[in-house]
Design a protein around this motif. Sequence first.
Motif, short mmCIF file in Angstrom:
data_model
loop_
_atom_site.label_atom_id
_atom_site.label_comp_id
_atom_site.label_asym_id
_atom_site.label_seq_id
_atom_site.Cartn_x
_atom_site.Cartn_y
_atom_site.Cartn_z
N VAL A 1 -4.59 -2.73 -12.43
CA VAL A 1 -3.62 -3.90 -11.20
C VAL A 1 -2.35 -3.12 -10.71
O VAL A 1 -2.32 -2.01 -10.87
CB VAL A 1 -3.88 -4.74 -12.43
N LYS B 1 -4.70 -17.55 -15.16
CA LYS B 1 -4.51 -16.29 -14.85
C LYS B 1 -1.85 -16.50 -15.14
O LYS B 1 -1.88 -15.23 -15.09
CB LYS B 1 -4.03 -16.35 -13.05
N THR C 1 -2.93 -8.08 -9.26
CA THR C 1 -4.12 -8.13 -8.21
C THR C 1 -4.53 -7.32 -8.62
O THR C 1 -4.03 -6.16 -9.62
CB THR C 1 -3.14 -8.30 -6.72
N LYS C 2 -5.49 -6.88 -7.98
CA LYS C 2 -7.05 -6.04 -7.96
C LYS C 2 -6.40 -4.73 -7.57
O LYS C 2 -5.45 -4.59 -5.91
CB LYS C 2 -8.31 -5.99 -7.21
N GLU D 1 -7.15 -2.99 -17.76
CA GLU D 1 -7.95 -3.55 -16.12
C GLU D 1 -6.88 -2.44 -15.55
O GLU D 1 -6.41 -3.00 -15.94
CB GLU D 1 -9.10 -4.61 -15.37
N HIS E 1 -5.04 -10.97 -10.83
CA HIS E 1 -5.78 -10.47 -12.17
C HIS E 1 -4.43 -11.57 -12.78
O HIS E 1 -5.10 -12.07 -14.51
CB HIS E 1 -5.60 -9.65 -12.85
#
Length: 355
Positions: free
Chosen positions: A56, A23, A117-118, A54, A95
Amino acid sequence: MNIFLNFSAVKILMQFATKITDKLKILDELKDFEEFQQNTGSYSKISCKVLEGEIVALKKIKPEKRSTLEKRVQIFFREVTDQILAGYPSVLPVHGFNFFHYSKKNEIFLYKPRLATKFCDEGMLSDVLKKMKKNKKLSDKYIQTQNYIFAYGIAKGMENLYINRILHRDLKSDNIFVSKPTFENENIPSDIMPLFKNKEYMIPFIADLGLAKVAIVTEQSQQCGTYYYLAPEVMSSKNYYFPVDVYSYAIILSNIFQLREKPIFNCTKTTYHFIQHVTNGKRPSVNECTADQKNYLDKLWASDPKARPTFIDIVEYLENPGEKFIFDNYDQEVIDAYKKYIKYLLNSNSNSNTI
């Protein structure tokens, strides 16, 4: 004393080390996701970025001038490792993270920690409950079903922390983030389809483990957390252990039952008076709760920490409702689908191993 580890133990330690180092990412100069505005708090600034395709939530930690650099590093690293190692469907996924920012101007690395993070599109639980309260179109059955999901998801995540011997120590509605459920390939199994049907329901994620602490043997005595959610034994600076998180969960549950942004205490004086108020057994107003809800809250926020149930007990209660249950009008198919959804994610997620 020499300590010898067998091959299995070494293998497990290496797996955990790999989970953390995997990570470690470069988080400078990420592309903005402009649809959402950044959120600035007392200790961090959160913005939406794009990492490896993605969306985040990028958390930039503000320097705490009253603490040493060593202490700041320790707290940040604790938050990162606890969230990664306690990976669970209702714990906010990490993430990426990094400790340093490269200054092109000075050609040096500066300590500026970042955590990706998400991204939870619905925001904090406190905001979601406030919106639900204002929405007069929501049926009682929908509200109770949604609240059941919140109560169960948070309890399952905290059960996982409890099993892994991690104290959260700052569990509150603002540290629970909410998002619509997703499924990786959109080929959703029929037994969890009720959770996704019409995209009505939201699921919770436990976040901000910066104050979390792995508790092996000794009890804790340092005061931390947010006052409204602090157990009386923490306020009185007594030794405390896992029941403090159960108390905080009870406060969150009272918010969920009444769709409140934050708890309401009948005490408006100084911090000192508030501490006396709680240590003397006073709790938030629960006028809008049912008798069964009040009785269950009394067990969870009991003044005696030993009298409180564990998160294992709480999950058992939520999975096997008795005649007098805290919810009495909910969609059983949706609840069953959410429970199975968690199991699906656990079966496909290697991060669910016990620490």
